[in-house]
Write a protein that holds these residues in place. Structure first.
Motif, PDB file in Angstrom:
ATOM      1  N   THR A 193      -8.084   3.122   6.515  1.00 13.43           N
ATOM      2  CA  THR A 193      -7.040   2.097   6.521  1.00 13.43           C
ATOM      3  C   THR A 193      -7.552   0.748   7.007  1.00 13.43           C
ATOM      4  OG1 THR A 193      -6.254   2.600   8.771  1.00 13.43           O
ATOM      5  CG2 THR A 193      -5.294   3.878   6.959  1.00 13.43           C
ATOM      6  N   PHE A 194      -8.743   0.742   7.606  1.00 12.01           N
ATOM      7  CA  PHE A 194      -9.302  -0.499   8.143  1.00 12.01           C
ATOM      8  C   PHE A 194     -10.090  -1.238   7.065  1.00 12.01           C
ATOM      9  CE2 PHE A 194      -8.234   1.861  11.873  1.00 12.01           C
ATOM     10  CZ  PHE A 194      -7.922   0.918  12.842  1.00 12.01           C
TER      11      PHE A 194
ATOM     12  N   ASN B 204      -5.981  -3.859   2.732  1.00 12.78           N
ATOM     13  CA  ASN B 204      -4.793  -3.153   3.226  1.00 12.78           C
ATOM     14  C   ASN B 204      -4.135  -3.915   4.371  1.00 12.78           C
ATOM     15  OD1 ASN B 204      -2.977  -0.854   3.679  1.00 12.78           O
ATOM     16  ND2 ASN B 204      -4.243  -0.388   5.477  1.00 12.78           N
ATOM     17  N   ALA B 205      -4.540  -5.154   4.591  1.00 14.03           N
ATOM     18  CA  ALA B 205      -4.055  -5.913   5.750  1.00 14.03           C
ATOM     19  C   ALA B 205      -3.461  -7.251   5.324  1.00 14.03           C
ATOM     20  CB  ALA B 205      -5.187  -6.155   6.742  1.00 14.03           C
TER      21      ALA B 205
ATOM     22  N   ASN C 134      -0.752   0.197   5.361  1.00 16.47           N
ATOM     23  CA  ASN C 134      -0.917   1.637   5.565  1.00 16.47           C
ATOM     24  C   ASN C 134      -1.536   1.802   6.950  1.00 16.47           C
ATOM     25  OD1 ASN C 134      -1.649   4.329   5.605  1.00 16.47           O
ATOM     26  ND2 ASN C 134      -3.151   4.169   3.957  1.00 16.47           N
ATOM     27  N   PRO C 135      -0.756   2.217   7.945  1.00 10.55           N
ATOM     28  CA  PRO C 135      -1.259   2.261   9.321  1.00 10.55           C
ATOM     29  C   PRO C 135      -2.074   3.512   9.600  1.00 10.55           C
ATOM     30  CG  PRO C 135       1.023   2.928   9.302  1.00 10.55           C
ATOM     31  CD  PRO C 135       0.672   2.587   7.878  1.00 10.55           C
ATOM     32  N   SER C 136      -3.068   3.382  10.441  1.00  8.51           N
ATOM     33  CA  SER C 136      -3.908   4.537  10.776  1.00  8.51           C
ATOM     34  C   SER C 136      -3.097   5.629  11.477  1.00  8.51           C
ATOM     35  CB  SER C 136      -5.091   4.118  11.648  1.00  8.51           C
ATOM     36  OG  SER C 136      -4.671   3.721  12.935  1.00  8.51           O
TER      37      SER C 136
ATOM     38  N   TRP D 215     -14.185  -3.080  10.095  1.00  8.93           N
ATOM     39  CA  TRP D 215     -13.349  -3.512   8.977  1.00  8.93           C
ATOM     40  C   TRP D 215     -14.201  -3.560   7.719  1.00  8.93           C
ATOM     41  CZ3 TRP D 215      -8.172  -4.122   8.533  1.00  8.93           C
ATOM     42  CH2 TRP D 215      -7.428  -4.069   9.722  1.00  8.93           C
TER      43      TRP D 215
ATOM     44  N   HIS E 292      -1.982  -3.802   9.397  1.00  7.32           N
ATOM     45  CA  HIS E 292      -2.072  -2.721   8.422  1.00  7.32           C
ATOM     46  C   HIS E 292      -0.748  -2.552   7.664  1.00  7.32           C
ATOM     47  CE1 HIS E 292      -5.424  -1.514  11.024  1.00  7.32           C
ATOM     48  NE2 HIS E 292      -5.777  -0.597  10.135  1.00  7.32           N
TER      49      HIS E 292
ATOM     50  N   ARG F 160      -4.636  -8.732  12.108  1.00  9.40           N
ATOM     51  CA  ARG F 160      -4.802  -8.052  10.826  1.00  9.40           C
ATOM     52  C   ARG F 160      -3.822  -6.881  10.790  1.00  9.40           C
ATOM     53  NH1 ARG F 160     -11.210  -8.004  12.023  1.00  9.40           N
ATOM     54  NH2 ARG F 160     -10.249  -7.430  14.011  1.00  9.40           N
TER      55      ARG F 160
ATOM     56  N   SER G 197       0.856  -1.181   0.000  1.00  5.08           N
ATOM     57  CA  SER G 197       0.000   0.000   0.000  1.00  5.08           C
ATOM     58  C   SER G 197       0.896   1.236   0.000  1.00  5.08           C
ATOM     59  CB  SER G 197      -0.931   0.024   1.218  1.00  5.08           C
ATOM     60  OG  SER G 197      -1.993  -0.903   1.070  1.00  5.08           O
TER      61      SER G 197
END
Length: 328
Positions: free
Chosen positions: A179-180, A184-185, A165-167, A117, A163, A161, A101
């Motif tokens: 991002t959830f 993306n996980a 791309n982390p929040s 999610w 990420h 799960r 991502s």
């Protein structure tokens, strides 16, 4: 790179798995903004071609110089949430998980959002709305289950799960909530996700907030197992052996501390996702807490990261345009 001026022949197909050699039917791109696009690794480059997951052009903004990484093949997803494009993903249909991502960093604000999610409807139905959708409480559509990872894949597994791309690399609540999505996980061990990898993500926060003067572009992806793939739930979702990340900040502070000079304009890291992996790529610290032992993260130059990616994928991988060369 000006995609409109490429006029390059592209392959009319939605996905070419690694190692699969396809005799393409060749088409010529006559304009940039097509109804549907795909990005493929073709002759070492990405092409904007016809595919089944909506228009990818709006998501070129999430790459430095609008230049996506070269060398990987998959299904591109322009991640849209509440009618706005949030970040980009290269997805593997075979693995039911992302290759990487990409996003533009912003200084985080507030707490981690409490959100549902979500899934990508266009992977199941090409004509579906482009917005990611929260998983319903009841039974799932069969085509959704077949096309991508679902929450049930992670239930009663030994993986979180994780990420890509982390929040915590975003400021607005909506960007953090976006991002959830399981596109993306990846399956990530808690020893990595809650330990050394989280420390790396926080380190990126502090570094970019302190020294980056303009936009910072981040790409985070995975490295598969070399020989035998590991899977969740009987070949449902592929588990990565390593997770990697790299940032590009072409405009940065002129007065960097000496210890930070090698961290700009670009820097990278690889994290272990299997405590039993060998130590050639990332050594294991024997002094780490037991719950985090074997999930070490090794920081490195962008060149070193690309060397390891080339070795594992058996092709040249370029993460950023001209190695993130820029002015500062």
């Amino acid at each position: 790179m000006d995609w409109c001026n490429l006029h390059r022949a592209c392959v009319r197909t939605s996905h070419i798995p690694a190692g699969f050699h396809h005799q393409p039917s060749i088409i010529k791109m006559s304009h940039c903004f097509m109804t549907t696009v795909v990005i493929l690794a073709f002759v070492g480059r990405w092409c904007l071609c016809e595919a089944d997951v909506g228009n990818f052009s709006p998501c070129l903004q999430f790459f430095y110089k609008s230049w996506p990484p070269k060398g990987l093949a998959g299904t591109p997803i322009c991640q849209r949430y509440n009618n706005q494009y949030r970040f980009a993903t290269l997805y593997s249909r075979q693995r039911r998980s992302p290759w990487f991502s990409a996003y533009v960093y912003s200084v985080p604000s507030g707490k981690r959002p409490s959100t549902f999610w979500k899934y990508e409807p266009q992977l199941a139905y090409p004509g579906a709305d482009g917005n990611m959708i929260p998983f319903p409480l009841g039974p799932l559509d069969r085509k959704v289950v077949e096309s991508q990872a679902v929450e049930l894949d992670y239930i009663n597994s030994t993986y979180s799960r994780g990420h890509l791309n982390p929040s915590l690399h975003h400021q607005s609540h909506e960007n953090r909530s976006a991002t959830f999505t399981l596109t993306n996980a990846v399956p990530q061990k808690a020893g990595s996700n809650d330990g050394p990898w989280e420390i790396w993500e926080q380190h990126v926060n502090k570094t970019l907030e302190a020294y980056c003067l303009g936009d910072a572009y981040i790409v985070t992806g995975i490295i598969p197992y070399l020989k035998e793939e590991h899977w969740l739930k009987n070949h449902r979702v592929a588990v990565p052996e390593y997770i990697w990340s790299a940032y590009c900040c072409p405009r940065y502070n002129n007065s960097l501390p000496k210890e930070m000079e090698e961290a700009f304009p670009a820097y990278a890291a690889i994290g272990r996702n299997d405590p039993n992996s060998t130590e050639e790529i990332v050594p294991v610290s024997q002094t780490a807490k037991k719950m985090f032992r074997g999930y070490d993260v090794r920081q490195m130059s962008l060149d070193t990261l690309e060397m390891y990616l080339e070795d594992r994928f058996n092709t040249v991988i370029s993460v950023f345009y001209e190695q993130c060369s820029g002015s500062h």
